[in-house]
Design an enzyme around this catalytic site. Sequence first.
Site, PDB file in Angstrom:
ATOM      1  N   ARG A  12      -6.641   8.819 -10.042  1.00 42.78           N
ATOM      2  CA  ARG A  12      -7.296   9.028  -8.742  1.00 42.78           C
ATOM      3  C   ARG A  12      -6.261   9.437  -7.684  1.00 42.78           C
ATOM      4  O   ARG A  12      -5.181   8.861  -7.575  1.00 42.78           O
ATOM      5  CB  ARG A  12      -7.992   7.728  -8.322  1.00 42.78           C
ATOM      6  CG  ARG A  12      -8.746   7.804  -6.995  1.00 42.78           C
ATOM      7  CD  ARG A  12      -7.923   7.308  -5.835  1.00 42.78           C
ATOM      8  NE  ARG A  12      -8.697   7.183  -4.606  1.00 42.78           N
ATOM      9  CZ  ARG A  12      -8.171   6.961  -3.410  1.00 42.78           C
ATOM     10  NH1 ARG A  12      -6.884   6.825  -3.262  1.00 42.78           N
ATOM     11  NH2 ARG A  12      -8.934   6.863  -2.353  1.00 42.78           N
TER      12      ARG A  12
ATOM     13  N   THR B 168      -1.865   2.523   4.331  1.00 43.32           N
ATOM     14  CA  THR B 168      -1.118   3.793   4.275  1.00 43.32           C
ATOM     15  C   THR B 168      -0.398   4.070   5.594  1.00 43.32           C
ATOM     16  O   THR B 168      -0.966   3.842   6.663  1.00 43.32           O
ATOM     17  CB  THR B 168      -2.127   4.943   4.044  1.00 43.32           C
ATOM     18  OG1 THR B 168      -2.658   4.787   2.749  1.00 43.32           O
ATOM     19  CG2 THR B 168      -1.502   6.316   4.177  1.00 43.32           C
TER      20      THR B 168
ATOM     21  N   THR C 128       1.532   6.936   0.580  1.00 37.48           N
ATOM     22  CA  THR C 128       0.688   5.801   0.156  1.00 37.48           C
ATOM     23  C   THR C 128       0.777   5.580  -1.344  1.00 37.48           C
ATOM     24  O   THR C 128       1.150   6.503  -2.092  1.00 37.48           O
ATOM     25  CB  THR C 128      -0.797   6.105   0.509  1.00 37.48           C
ATOM     26  OG1 THR C 128      -1.576   4.940   0.307  1.00 37.48           O
ATOM     27  CG2 THR C 128      -1.364   7.234  -0.344  1.00 37.48           C
TER      28      THR C 128
ATOM     29  N   THR D 217      -6.077   6.933   7.884  1.00 37.52           N
ATOM     30  CA  THR D 217      -5.918   5.880   6.892  1.00 37.52           C
ATOM     31  C   THR D 217      -7.281   5.244   6.666  1.00 37.52           C
ATOM     32  O   THR D 217      -8.057   5.077   7.601  1.00 37.52           O
ATOM     33  CB  THR D 217      -4.875   4.823   7.339  1.00 37.52           C
ATOM     34  OG1 THR D 217      -4.838   3.788   6.355  1.00 37.52           O
ATOM     35  CG2 THR D 217      -5.199   4.219   8.686  1.00 37.52           C
ATOM     36  N   GLY D 218      -7.547   4.902   5.425  1.00 31.60           N
ATOM     37  CA  GLY D 218      -8.855   4.336   5.082  1.00 31.60           C
ATOM     38  C   GLY D 218      -9.338   4.979   3.806  1.00 31.60           C
ATOM     39  O   GLY D 218      -8.540   5.578   3.075  1.00 31.60           O
TER      40      GLY D 218
ATOM     41  N   SER E  85       0.806  -1.232   0.000  1.00 32.38           N
ATOM     42  CA  SER E  85       0.000   0.000   0.000  1.00 32.38           C
ATOM     43  C   SER E  85       0.829   1.268   0.000  1.00 32.38           C
ATOM     44  O   SER E  85       0.267   2.368   0.041  1.00 32.38           O
ATOM     45  CB  SER E  85      -0.892   0.060   1.231  1.00 32.38           C
ATOM     46  OG  SER E  85      -1.663  -1.081   1.320  1.00 32.38           O
TER      47      SER E  85
HETATM   48  N1  ASP Z   1      -6.245   6.777   2.491  1.00 36.24           N
HETATM   49  C1  ASP Z   1      -5.665   6.084   1.372  1.00 36.24           C
HETATM   50  C2  ASP Z   1      -6.356   6.519   0.103  1.00 36.24           C
HETATM   51  O1  ASP Z   1      -7.551   6.684   0.102  1.00 36.24           O
HETATM   52  C3  ASP Z   1      -5.756   4.616   1.483  1.00 36.24           C
HETATM   53  C4  ASP Z   1      -5.160   4.036   2.719  1.00 36.24           C
HETATM   54  O2  ASP Z   1      -5.322   4.560   3.803  1.00 36.24           O
HETATM   55  O3  ASP Z   1      -4.508   3.012   2.630  1.00 36.24           O
HETATM   56  O4  ASP Z   1      -5.669   6.646  -0.890  1.00 36.24           O
END
Ligand code: ASP
Length: 325
Positions: A212, A184, A202, A235-236, A83
Site C-alpha cells: 500500500r 506524517t 511517512t 496528513t491523514g 509514523s
Molecule cells: N497520509 C499518510 C498515509 O495515508 C498517513 C499520515 O498522514 O500519517 O499514508
Amino acid sequence: MIEKRRVFIQKLAGLSLASMVGCKPLVAASAPVKRTGKPIILSTWDNKPANNRAWEILSTGGRALDAVEQGVMITEADPNDTSVGYGGFPDRDGNVTLDACIMDEKGRCGAVAYLQHIMHPIRVARLVMDKTPHWMLVGDGALAFALAEGMKKENLLTPKAEAAWREWLKSSNYKPISSENHDTIGMVALDQNGQLSGACTTSGAAWKMKGRVGDSPIIGAGLYVDNEVGAASATGLGEMVVRACGAHTIIEFMRQGLSPEMACKKTLERIIRLWPEHKGQQLGLLAIDNQGNIGGYGLRPGYKMTVTDDSGTRVVVPKHLFEWD
Ligand code: ASP
C-alpha cells in the site's frame, strides 16, 4: 486544388502568427520568482526538533529546499515517532515501508514509495530529483538506487514498533487512520530569498496491506509547491487526500485569492461534500503563501501544526470542521 490548399495553409500560418502578436506570453508556473521575504517554516503535528533544524538553515540564509529536507530528516531518524522513518509502525506483515517526496521553487520534484531499509527516504527522493531523469522510484528500484548512492541498508523495525505490531496481530483489526496510527510530517518553508519548498515523509498507515502507498509521496496529493502561489501539505487518510488531489487543490484555492486557512477549509469541505463517508476520519492540512502567511485546518479535533520564524518555534492548533472524537 493543390494551389488552393497551399494558400489555405499559408493563411492559417499567418493567422496563428497574428494571434500570437500582442499576446502576453504565459509565465511558466515553474519560473523562479524574485523576491525577498521573512523566512518561516510550517510543519504538520508537533515537530519542534524538525522545525528547529530547518530553522538553522533558513536563519543563516539557506535555501528552503535544504531546510525542509534537513528538517524532516530529524523526524525520520527519531525511533519514538511511530509514523515516520526509523521506528515507524510496519505493514500487517511486519515490513516498515516508507514513502516520501520533495518539491522546490522551480517545480522540480522527486519521490520514493514502498522503500524499505533506508533511514532517510527524503534524501533518496531529493537524489531522485537531482540525479535521475525521473520523478519517482519505488520498492526494490528505490532501494538499489539508494544503495548505489552510498546509503546504508538498516533494520528500521524497532523493538517498540515490533511489540506494537505483535500486539496488533492478536486482533488484526485494521482501523484506517486514527489519532494513534498517523503522524506524517509534511513541512513547507519560505526562505530569505522568498522561495518556497516542501517535503513530506511517512511510514504510512500502520498495519496497511503489503504494497500500500498513501498520498504522502504523491506530488499534488500529500505535497505541492507552486512558487507563484504557495506550498501545501496533508496528513491523514491518504486514500481520502488522493481523491481530492489535496495539496494541489489547496494551491488552486489560494490562486483564486483565498487565504491559506480558508483554502485548507474549502478543500476539506469539498472532500466531505463529495465523499461524506470520510466524515469521521482525520485529515489535517496546512499551507503557506508566497508572502509567508500560513494557515491550516483539521477535519476533526486533535490536529496540530508547528511554526517557526524569527520569534521562535511553537505548536498551534488550527480550527477544525467537525467535533467528533
Ligand atoms: N497520509 C499518510 C498515509 O495515508 C498517513 C499520515 O498522514 O500519517 O499514508
